[in-house]
Design a protein around this motif. Structure first.
Motif, PDB file in Angstrom:
ATOM      1  N   CYS A 169       0.835  -1.197   0.000  1.00  0.00           N
ATOM      2  CA  CYS A 169       0.000   0.000   0.000  1.00  0.00           C
ATOM      3  C   CYS A 169       0.872   1.251   0.000  1.00  0.00           C
ATOM      4  CB  CYS A 169      -0.920   0.011   1.216  1.00  0.00           C
ATOM      5  SG  CYS A 169      -2.109  -1.341   1.226  1.00  0.00           S
ATOM      6  N   GLN A 170       0.241   2.391   0.139  1.00  0.00           N
ATOM      7  CA  GLN A 170       0.950   3.663   0.236  1.00  0.00           C
ATOM      8  C   GLN A 170       0.776   4.252   1.622  1.00  0.00           C
ATOM      9  OE1 GLN A 170      -0.825   5.381  -3.565  1.00  0.00           O
ATOM     10  NE2 GLN A 170       1.243   6.229  -3.654  1.00  0.00           N
ATOM     11  N   CYS A 208      -4.708  -2.365   2.150  1.00  0.00           N
ATOM     12  CA  CYS A 208      -4.693  -3.452   1.166  1.00  0.00           C
ATOM     13  C   CYS A 208      -5.064  -4.794   1.783  1.00  0.00           C
ATOM     14  CB  CYS A 208      -3.291  -3.593   0.547  1.00  0.00           C
ATOM     15  SG  CYS A 208      -2.714  -2.132  -0.309  1.00  0.00           S
ATOM     16  N   HIS A 209      -5.430  -4.806   3.056  1.00  0.00           N
ATOM     17  CA  HIS A 209      -5.703  -6.081   3.725  1.00  0.00           C
ATOM     18  C   HIS A 209      -7.204  -6.377   3.698  1.00  0.00           C
ATOM     19  CE1 HIS A 209      -5.776  -9.255   6.751  1.00  0.00           C
ATOM     20  NE2 HIS A 209      -4.459  -9.344   6.601  1.00  0.00           N
ATOM     21  N   PRO A 210      -7.625  -7.511   3.148  1.00  0.00           N
ATOM     22  CA  PRO A 210      -9.064  -7.785   2.988  1.00  0.00           C
ATOM     23  C   PRO A 210      -9.826  -7.862   4.305  1.00  0.00           C
ATOM     24  CG  PRO A 210      -7.738  -9.737   2.481  1.00  0.00           C
ATOM     25  CD  PRO A 210      -6.784  -8.595   2.597  1.00  0.00           C
ATOM     26  N   ALA A 213     -10.409  -4.369   5.470  1.00  0.00           N
ATOM     27  CA  ALA A 213     -11.407  -3.747   4.605  1.00  0.00           C
ATOM     28  C   ALA A 213     -12.822  -4.178   4.985  1.00  0.00           C
ATOM     29  CB  ALA A 213     -11.124  -4.099   3.146  1.00  0.00           C
ATOM     30  N   ARG A 214     -12.990  -5.462   5.236  1.00  0.00           N
ATOM     31  CA  ARG A 214     -14.328  -5.952   5.612  1.00  0.00           C
ATOM     32  C   ARG A 214     -14.799  -5.313   6.907  1.00  0.00           C
ATOM     33  NH1 ARG A 214     -12.668 -10.776   2.979  1.00  0.00           N
ATOM     34  NH2 ARG A 214     -11.453 -11.453   4.797  1.00  0.00           N
ATOM     35  N   GLU A 215     -13.901  -5.161   7.868  1.00  0.00           N
ATOM     36  CA  GLU A 215     -14.276  -4.551   9.148  1.00  0.00           C
ATOM     37  C   GLU A 215     -14.608  -3.076   8.971  1.00  0.00           C
ATOM     38  OE1 GLU A 215     -14.956  -3.428  13.080  1.00  0.00           O
ATOM     39  OE2 GLU A 215     -15.103  -5.374  12.048  1.00  0.00           O
ATOM     40  N   LEU A 216     -13.787  -2.351   8.227  1.00  0.00           N
ATOM     41  CA  LEU A 216     -14.046  -0.926   8.005  1.00  0.00           C
ATOM     42  C   LEU A 216     -15.389  -0.710   7.314  1.00  0.00           C
ATOM     43  CD1 LEU A 216     -10.527   0.296   6.768  1.00  0.00           C
ATOM     44  CD2 LEU A 216     -11.539   0.687   9.023  1.00  0.00           C
ATOM     45  N   ARG A 217     -15.688  -1.557   6.337  1.00  0.00           N
ATOM     46  CA  ARG A 217     -16.896  -1.361   5.544  1.00  0.00           C
ATOM     47  C   ARG A 217     -18.170  -1.823   6.248  1.00  0.00           C
ATOM     48  NH1 ARG A 217     -14.736  -2.155  -0.710  1.00  0.00           N
ATOM     49  NH2 ARG A 217     -12.880  -0.849  -0.423  1.00  0.00           N
ATOM     50  N   ARG A 218     -18.017  -2.414   7.412  1.00  0.00           N
ATOM     51  CA  ARG A 218     -19.186  -2.666   8.253  1.00  0.00           C
ATOM     52  C   ARG A 218     -19.759  -1.359   8.784  1.00  0.00           C
ATOM     53  NH1 ARG A 218     -17.753  -4.735  12.992  1.00  0.00           N
ATOM     54  NH2 ARG A 218     -19.940  -5.038  13.513  1.00  0.00           N
ATOM     55  N   SER A 230     -21.931   3.341 -10.568  1.00  0.00           N
ATOM     56  CA  SER A 230     -20.638   3.932 -10.234  1.00  0.00           C
ATOM     57  C   SER A 230     -19.629   2.845  -9.907  1.00  0.00           C
ATOM     58  CB  SER A 230     -20.765   4.865  -9.019  1.00  0.00           C
ATOM     59  OG  SER A 230     -21.603   5.952  -9.306  1.00  0.00           O
ATOM     60  N   GLU A 231     -18.388   3.043 -10.361  1.00  0.00           N
ATOM     61  CA  GLU A 231     -17.315   2.114 -10.029  1.00  0.00           C
ATOM     62  C   GLU A 231     -16.759   2.447  -8.659  1.00  0.00           C
ATOM     63  OE1 GLU A 231     -14.363   2.021 -13.044  1.00  0.00           O
ATOM     64  OE2 GLU A 231     -15.757   1.458 -14.631  1.00  0.00           O
ATOM     65  N   SER A 232     -16.344   1.425  -7.928  1.00  0.00           N
ATOM     66  CA  SER A 232     -15.818   1.618  -6.588  1.00  0.00           C
ATOM     67  C   SER A 232     -14.458   0.945  -6.465  1.00  0.00           C
ATOM     68  CB  SER A 232     -16.779   1.037  -5.538  1.00  0.00           C
ATOM     69  OG  SER A 232     -16.262   1.209  -4.234  1.00  0.00           O
ATOM     70  N   SER A 233     -13.512   1.633  -5.857  1.00  0.00           N
ATOM     71  CA  SER A 233     -12.174   1.079  -5.670  1.00  0.00           C
ATOM     72  C   SER A 233     -12.172   0.037  -4.569  1.00  0.00           C
ATOM     73  CB  SER A 233     -11.191   2.201  -5.317  1.00  0.00           C
ATOM     74  OG  SER A 233      -9.947   1.671  -4.933  1.00  0.00           O
ATOM     75  N   ASN A 234     -11.239  -0.916  -4.678  1.00  0.00           N
ATOM     76  CA  ASN A 234     -11.062  -1.899  -3.615  1.00  0.00           C
ATOM     77  C   ASN A 234     -10.253  -1.352  -2.453  1.00  0.00           C
ATOM     78  OD1 ASN A 234     -12.466  -3.993  -4.929  1.00  0.00           O
ATOM     79  ND2 ASN A 234     -10.664  -4.500  -6.159  1.00  0.00           N
ATOM     80  N   LEU A 235      -9.674  -0.179  -2.653  1.00  0.00           N
ATOM     81  CA  LEU A 235      -8.828   0.417  -1.622  1.00  0.00           C
ATOM     82  C   LEU A 235      -9.624   1.375  -0.752  1.00  0.00           C
ATOM     83  CD1 LEU A 235      -5.521   1.344  -3.505  1.00  0.00           C
ATOM     84  CD2 LEU A 235      -5.899  -0.572  -1.950  1.00  0.00           C
TER      85      LEU A 235
END
Length: 311
Positions: A169-170, A208-210, A213-218, A230-235
């Motif tokens: 990641c950055q 970059c960790h799945p 990401a799952r926890e954040l997107r809860r 709309s397109e959505s980034s995986n980041l």
């Protein structure tokens, strides 16, 4: 046998010279490049339109400068004659169409309760100018969940999460001394709580960790006003810090418009026209508060942030 820097520079400049000839640039034009470079007259200060010769001068001089800098720091990718950096990105970006912003005096602002998909699509989506949506994220659980300690526990307790940021990641330390997200989460507790007398800090990173990401997107969703296709980034990008200056003035080199949500505190934006629009468009100011969402344009606009507290 390894060539010296001088020999490398000579070979690479020779390649550029030969390539220019193959592209149809005459030897006389190239000689003029050299003469203009020596006397320091690469661009006419009084002219708003470059002629063909000036474009050739600017292009070749910029390439040669990039080569010299890259070779000096030994940072050239073996597959590329010039490495990717802020200079080459600025030289190669498309110019901004100044008509988009010439009559804009302030950042358009609308209450999130009034912004529908149809209204966003017809009036705001592809205008090329920013948009501030008040209370656009007011129903997110992130507003009551995200904090320094929450993110610290999430990254430290998720196997491989910190390593993923470091390796794939950055991480932007901005004006701090932190070299990694690991160091950020190891700062003294007093500093993390922004107590008086502690060093200021502001950092940003992509995840970059799945599992993270799952926890954040809860705790957050895609803004409801965005079109269904709309397109959505995986980041996920996260920025966090205390009062004071955040990022320096910069251009975000992204391929699409993006949005950003304010989870805590306030963030003030100073939005400056790209250089080619400096005489046409005005500098804009906007302040995001907790629960607000901003829509930002792609790669055209420079940003300087003044942060009070942001997660």
């Amino acid at each position: 046998m390894r060539l010296s820097n001088k020999e490398n520079i000579s070979l690479k400049l020779k390649d550029v010279y030969q390539e220019a000839l193959r592209d149809g640039i005459s030897q006389s034009d190239l000689h003029q490049v050299y003469k203009k470079s020596v006397v320091g007259k690469l661009l006419p200060a009084s002219s708003s339109v470059w002629n063909c010769e000036n474009v050739v001068v600017f292009y070749l001089s910029a390439i040669m400068t990039c080569i010299l800098i890259s070779i000096y720091y030994d940072g050239v990718d073996p597959r590329c004659i010039v490495g990717t950096n802020s200079l080459t990105q600025e030289l190669s970006r498309p110019t901004f169409q100044c008509d988009m912003c010439k009559d804009i005096d302030q950042v358009p602002t609308i209450d999130g309760n009034l912004l529908t998909k149809d209204l966003f699509l017809s009036k705001y989506a592809y205008t090329g100018i920013p948009l501030l949506v008040k209370n656009g994220a007011k129903n997110w659980s992130a507003l009551h969940t995200f904090s320094f300690d929450y993110l610290k526990d999430l990254y430290q307790l998720t196997d491989g999460a910190l390593e993923a940021v470091a390796e794939n990641c950055q991480f932007f330390p901005y004006k701090t001394s932190f070299s990694s997200l690991t160091e950020v989460f190891e700062m003294p507790k007093e500093q993390s709580k922004l107590e008086p007398g502690q060093p200021e800090w502001y950092v940003g990173w992509s995840n970059c960790h799945p599992d993270v990401a799952r926890e954040l997107r809860r705790h957050y969703t895609v803004p409801t006003f965005l079109p269904d296709d709309s397109e959505s980034s995986n980041l996920d990008w996260l920025f966090m810090g205390g009062f004071g200056g955040g990022a320096n003035i910069h251009i975000d080199y992204v391929q699409r418009p993006s949005w950003q949500a304010m989870i805590a505190g306030k963030k003030s934006w100073k939005i400056i026209p790209s250089p080619e629009c400096d005489s046409v468009c005005k500098t804009l100011n906007a302040t995001m508060e907790k629960g607000d969402i901003s829509k930002l344009t792609k790669l055209r606009t420079e940003f300087a942030s003044k942060v009070q507290f942001l997660i």
